[in-house]
Design a protein around this motif. Structure first.
Motif, PDB file in Angstrom:
ATOM      1  N   LEU A  83       2.793  30.111  -3.712  1.00 46.01           N
ATOM      2  CA  LEU A  83       2.272  31.476  -3.721  1.00 46.01           C
ATOM      3  C   LEU A  83       3.232  32.463  -3.060  1.00 46.01           C
ATOM      4  CD1 LEU A  83      -1.510  30.873  -2.914  1.00 46.01           C
ATOM      5  CD2 LEU A  83      -0.490  31.446  -5.122  1.00 46.01           C
ATOM      6  N   GLU A  84       3.980  31.999  -2.077  1.00 42.73           N
ATOM      7  CA  GLU A  84       4.996  32.855  -1.455  1.00 42.73           C
ATOM      8  C   GLU A  84       6.014  33.316  -2.480  1.00 42.73           C
ATOM      9  OE1 GLU A  84       8.221  34.538   0.680  1.00 42.73           O
ATOM     10  OE2 GLU A  84       6.061  34.512   1.020  1.00 42.73           O
ATOM     11  N   HIS A  85       6.488  32.407  -3.320  1.00 44.82           N
ATOM     12  CA  HIS A  85       7.456  32.779  -4.359  1.00 44.82           C
ATOM     13  C   HIS A  85       6.829  33.687  -5.410  1.00 44.82           C
ATOM     14  CE1 HIS A  85      10.980  29.768  -3.876  1.00 44.82           C
ATOM     15  NE2 HIS A  85      10.450  30.067  -2.700  1.00 44.82           N
ATOM     16  N   LEU A  86       5.542  33.485  -5.707  1.00 47.15           N
ATOM     17  CA  LEU A  86       4.865  34.331  -6.685  1.00 47.15           C
ATOM     18  C   LEU A  86       4.765  35.765  -6.193  1.00 47.15           C
ATOM     19  CD1 LEU A  86       3.148  34.747  -9.273  1.00 47.15           C
ATOM     20  CD2 LEU A  86       1.152  34.062  -7.921  1.00 47.15           C
ATOM     21  N   LYS A  87       4.336  35.952  -4.953  1.00 45.90           N
ATOM     22  CA  LYS A  87       4.116  37.298  -4.436  1.00 45.90           C
ATOM     23  C   LYS A  87       5.407  37.967  -3.961  1.00 45.90           C
ATOM     24  CE  LYS A  87      -0.267  37.963  -5.088  1.00 45.90           C
ATOM     25  NZ  LYS A  87      -0.753  39.080  -5.939  1.00 45.90           N
ATOM     26  N   ASN A  88       6.369  37.168  -3.512  1.00 45.00           N
ATOM     27  CA  ASN A  88       7.623  37.725  -3.002  1.00 45.00           C
ATOM     28  C   ASN A  88       8.818  37.300  -3.848  1.00 45.00           C
ATOM     29  OD1 ASN A  88       6.898  39.257  -0.525  1.00 45.00           O
ATOM     30  ND2 ASN A  88       6.018  37.283   0.083  1.00 45.00           N
ATOM     31  N   TRP A  89       8.617  37.325  -5.154  1.00 44.64           N
ATOM     32  CA  TRP A  89       9.643  36.886  -6.095  1.00 44.64           C
ATOM     33  C   TRP A  89      10.951  37.654  -5.936  1.00 44.64           C
ATOM     34  CZ3 TRP A  89      11.458  40.581  -9.437  1.00 44.64           C
ATOM     35  CH2 TRP A  89      10.653  41.727  -9.597  1.00 44.64           C
ATOM     36  N   ARG A  90      10.883  38.913  -5.458  1.00 44.29           N
ATOM     37  CA  ARG A  90      12.104  39.713  -5.311  1.00 44.29           C
ATOM     38  C   ARG A  90      13.088  39.110  -4.319  1.00 44.29           C
ATOM     39  NH1 ARG A  90       7.791  42.912  -5.954  1.00 44.29           N
ATOM     40  NH2 ARG A  90       7.900  44.656  -7.425  1.00 44.29           N
ATOM     41  N   LEU A  91      12.620  38.221  -3.465  1.00 45.62           N
ATOM     42  CA  LEU A  91      13.457  37.680  -2.404  1.00 45.62           C
ATOM     43  C   LEU A  91      14.178  36.393  -2.797  1.00 45.62           C
ATOM     44  CD1 LEU A  91      11.041  38.192   0.643  1.00 45.62           C
ATOM     45  CD2 LEU A  91      12.704  39.796  -0.332  1.00 45.62           C
ATOM     46  N   TYR A  92      13.962  35.891  -4.035  1.00 44.83           N
ATOM     47  CA  TYR A  92      14.486  34.585  -4.421  1.00 44.83           C
ATOM     48  C   TYR A  92      15.294  34.678  -5.714  1.00 44.83           C
ATOM     49  CZ  TYR A  92      11.168  33.297  -0.844  1.00 44.83           C
ATOM     50  OH  TYR A  92      10.490  33.229   0.347  1.00 44.83           O
ATOM     51  N   LYS A 140      15.950  32.714  -8.155  1.00 48.02           N
ATOM     52  CA  LYS A 140      15.430  32.205  -9.421  1.00 48.02           C
ATOM     53  C   LYS A 140      14.749  33.307 -10.226  1.00 48.02           C
ATOM     54  CE  LYS A 140      12.167  28.798 -11.335  1.00 48.02           C
ATOM     55  NZ  LYS A 140      11.217  27.700 -11.016  1.00 48.02           N
ATOM     56  N   TYR A 141      14.123  34.239  -9.538  1.00 48.03           N
ATOM     57  CA  TYR A 141      13.298  35.243 -10.209  1.00 48.03           C
ATOM     58  C   TYR A 141      13.892  36.645 -10.168  1.00 48.03           C
ATOM     59  CZ  TYR A 141      10.430  31.532  -8.152  1.00 48.03           C
ATOM     60  OH  TYR A 141       9.959  30.323  -7.700  1.00 48.03           O
ATOM     61  N   SER A 142      14.845  36.885  -9.295  1.00 42.74           N
ATOM     62  CA  SER A 142      15.256  38.254  -8.964  1.00 42.74           C
ATOM     63  C   SER A 142      16.767  38.377  -8.912  1.00 42.74           C
ATOM     64  CB  SER A 142      14.655  38.634  -7.606  1.00 42.74           C
ATOM     65  OG  SER A 142      15.184  39.850  -7.112  1.00 42.74           O
ATOM     66  N   GLN A 143      17.235  39.607  -8.984  1.00 45.20           N
ATOM     67  CA  GLN A 143      18.639  39.919  -8.703  1.00 45.20           C
ATOM     68  C   GLN A 143      18.748  40.803  -7.460  1.00 45.20           C
ATOM     69  OE1 GLN A 143      21.139  38.528  -9.988  1.00 45.20           O
ATOM     70  NE2 GLN A 143      20.896  38.096 -12.163  1.00 45.20           N
ATOM     71  N   GLY A 144      17.679  40.852  -6.671  1.00 43.56           N
ATOM     72  CA  GLY A 144      17.729  41.506  -5.381  1.00 43.56           C
ATOM     73  C   GLY A 144      17.781  43.016  -5.421  1.00 43.56           C
ATOM     74  N   LEU A 145      18.297  43.585  -4.332  1.00 48.41           N
ATOM     75  CA  LEU A 145      18.281  45.033  -4.142  1.00 48.41           C
ATOM     76  C   LEU A 145      19.031  45.800  -5.222  1.00 48.41           C
ATOM     77  CD1 LEU A 145      18.849  45.214  -0.272  1.00 48.41           C
ATOM     78  CD2 LEU A 145      16.793  45.938  -1.492  1.00 48.41           C
ATOM     79  N   MET A 146      20.143  45.259  -5.709  1.00 46.95           N
ATOM     80  CA  MET A 146      20.900  45.993  -6.717  1.00 46.95           C
ATOM     81  C   MET A 146      20.137  46.114  -8.027  1.00 46.95           C
ATOM     82  SD  MET A 146      23.595  47.421  -5.630  1.00 46.95           S
ATOM     83  CE  MET A 146      24.103  47.949  -7.253  1.00 46.95           C
ATOM     84  N   ALA A 147      19.282  45.137  -8.323  1.00 45.37           N
ATOM     85  CA  ALA A 147      18.473  45.217  -9.547  1.00 45.37           C
ATOM     86  C   ALA A 147      17.254  46.102  -9.338  1.00 45.37           C
ATOM     87  CB  ALA A 147      18.040  43.823  -9.991  1.00 45.37           C
ATOM     88  N   GLU A 148      16.565  45.910  -8.221  1.00 52.23           N
ATOM     89  CA  GLU A 148      15.300  46.605  -8.010  1.00 52.23           C
ATOM     90  C   GLU A 148      15.474  48.059  -7.585  1.00 52.23           C
ATOM     91  OE1 GLU A 148      12.342  45.202  -8.856  1.00 52.23           O
ATOM     92  OE2 GLU A 148      13.702  43.687  -9.628  1.00 52.23           O
ATOM     93  N   LEU A 149      16.548  48.374  -6.871  1.00 52.47           N
ATOM     94  CA  LEU A 149      16.783  49.740  -6.416  1.00 52.47           C
ATOM     95  C   LEU A 149      18.076  50.310  -7.005  1.00 52.47           C
ATOM     96  CD1 LEU A 149      15.816  49.430  -2.631  1.00 52.47           C
ATOM     97  CD2 LEU A 149      14.366  50.036  -4.570  1.00 52.47           C
TER      98      LEU A 149
END
Length: 395
Positions: free
Chosen positions: A216-225, A227-236
């Motif tokens: 559930l941690e990975h589900l709710k905080n996917w931006r931090l991992y 596998k699911y995210s490209q981090g700050l450069m993708a999100e902001l």
């Protein structure tokens, strides 16, 4: 940091300069005679919730919502039934939603790693797709999305909302009208003092492993991992990089970057500090930073020309400062170099912010950034109904 007197001068300068260059197209269609586009949404967390709340019901009716997390689904279904359709239905399996023949379009606001599979599935089901930024996890996934859109002859629009923000269109006109001279340097940043972590509800009862999330941690905080995210450069950062690409009419040719997990050593994989230098053709350089340890500057784009500087702050304020430090005269400025691409959307005699519901006159250049979500979705619907130009396609 500018003081209020300086900000007031910058606002006045920007507004006076805007009055001297040709108006771009309006961002709203005041006479939308077609029936609203019937849409479903996949991914009803933070960004999906923004789309649900701001989708213009004159253009779009969200009749179905889909999310694997029960809390997100329950909240979204309530909003959809209140704002869009009292008979709106909820789904955990997006394939069930795609099977509905009455749904014409799908909004994709899932975690980044699911953008491509959900978008391609929706396009293959012959639905038009509005996919939130960043477009996909990899460039190859982006290409597959574009190929599916072309093969199925369906609209694919990417949700970079600044393309629907009138302040940015006015700034574009000023830059290409030669008001600030030749531009060699852009500075942009997005600074926050937060851990970017979301609370995992204790009441959330589900096993996310069947959907590819370890817990559930990975589900709710996917931006931090990773596998699911490209981090700050993708999100902001993707928002602001898109603006510079748009204004420059070019893509970066090289980038130098550094960063890492400098502050929050809590098991996350995504960097909490990133610094980058992007080089463009014609000797243009963008310096960019996004950090999570200080919010003093918050976020802005600063375009520096040989004659003046435009500051676009927080998506809601625009300021212009001339190199001599003086207030500009409201006289005719030669806009012969203005872009000849024409209006992004339908033409209108009214100024952009008049159409968007905020005044151009006076001493404020204020704009409600949430209106840009409304307008980009209105553009999406207009492209479906009238084949008007797509303001931000996959290409």
């Amino acid at each position: 940091m500018l003081n209020e007197k300086q900000r007031e001068l910058g606002r006045r300068n920007f507004l006076k300069a805007v009055a001297t260059v040709p108006a771009a197209g309006a961002l709203l269609w005041k006479t939308y005679r077609s029936r609203p586009v019937r849409a479903g949404i996949v991914g009803c967390g933070g960004q999906g919730g923004v789309l649900l709340e701001n989708a213009p019901t004159s253009h779009m009716r969200i009749v179905a919502v889909c999310d694997i997390a029960p809390d997100n689904l329950e909240r979204a279904l309530k909003v959809a039934r209140q704002r869009h359709d009292p008979e709106a239905q909820g789904y955990q399996d997006f394939n069930e939603m795609l099977a509905r023949r009455d749904i014409e379009a799908v909004l994709v606001a899932t975690p980044l790693w699911m953008h491509e599979p959900v978008t391609v599935a929706a396009l293959n089901a012959r639905k038009h797709v509005f996919c939130e930024k960043t477009m996909a996890h990899t460039a190859e996934e982006c290409r597959r999305m574009i190929a599916a859109s072309l093969a199925r002859r369906r609209n694919l629009q990417i949700g970079h909302q600044r393309v629907a923000n009138p302040l940015y269109h006015e700034a574009y006109n000023l830059i290409h009208g030669g008001v600030i001279g030749d531009v060699y340097h852009v500075r942009a940043l997005w600074h926050r003092n937060t851990d970017w972590r979301r609370r995992v509800p204790e009441s959330l009862d589900m096993d996310p492993r069947q959907y590819g999330y370890e817990n559930l941690e990975h589900l709710k905080n996917w931006r931090l991992y990773d596998k699911y995210s490209q981090g700050l450069m993708a999100e902001l950062g993707s928002h602001q990089l898109q603006v510079v690409n748009w204004f420059a009419g070019a893509n970066p040719t090289s980038v130098y970057a550094s960063g890492g997990v400098h502050r929050f050593t809590d098991g996350r994989e995504a960097a909490d500090h990133v610094y980058a230098i992007f080089e463009y053709p014609e000797n243009l350089t963008l310096t960019y930073s996004t950090i999570q340890s200080n919010k003093y500057d918050h976020y802005y784009e600063q375009i520096m020309g040989t004659k003046g500087t435009i500051v676009l702050q927080g998506e809601r304020e625009a300021m212009l400062f001339m190199e001599d430090g003086k207030e500009i005269e409201a006289t005719k400025i030669d806009a012969g170099k203005a872009a000849a691409s024409g209006p992004m959307m339908s033409a209108s005699e009214s100024r952009l912010r008049d159409a968007a519901g905020s005044a151009v006159g006076g001493t404020s250049s204020g704009y409600n950034p949430l209106a840009a979500y409304r307008d980009e979705l209105a553009a999406f619907c207009s492209t479906i109904r009238y084949w008007t130009p797509n303001p931000c396609d996959g290409q």
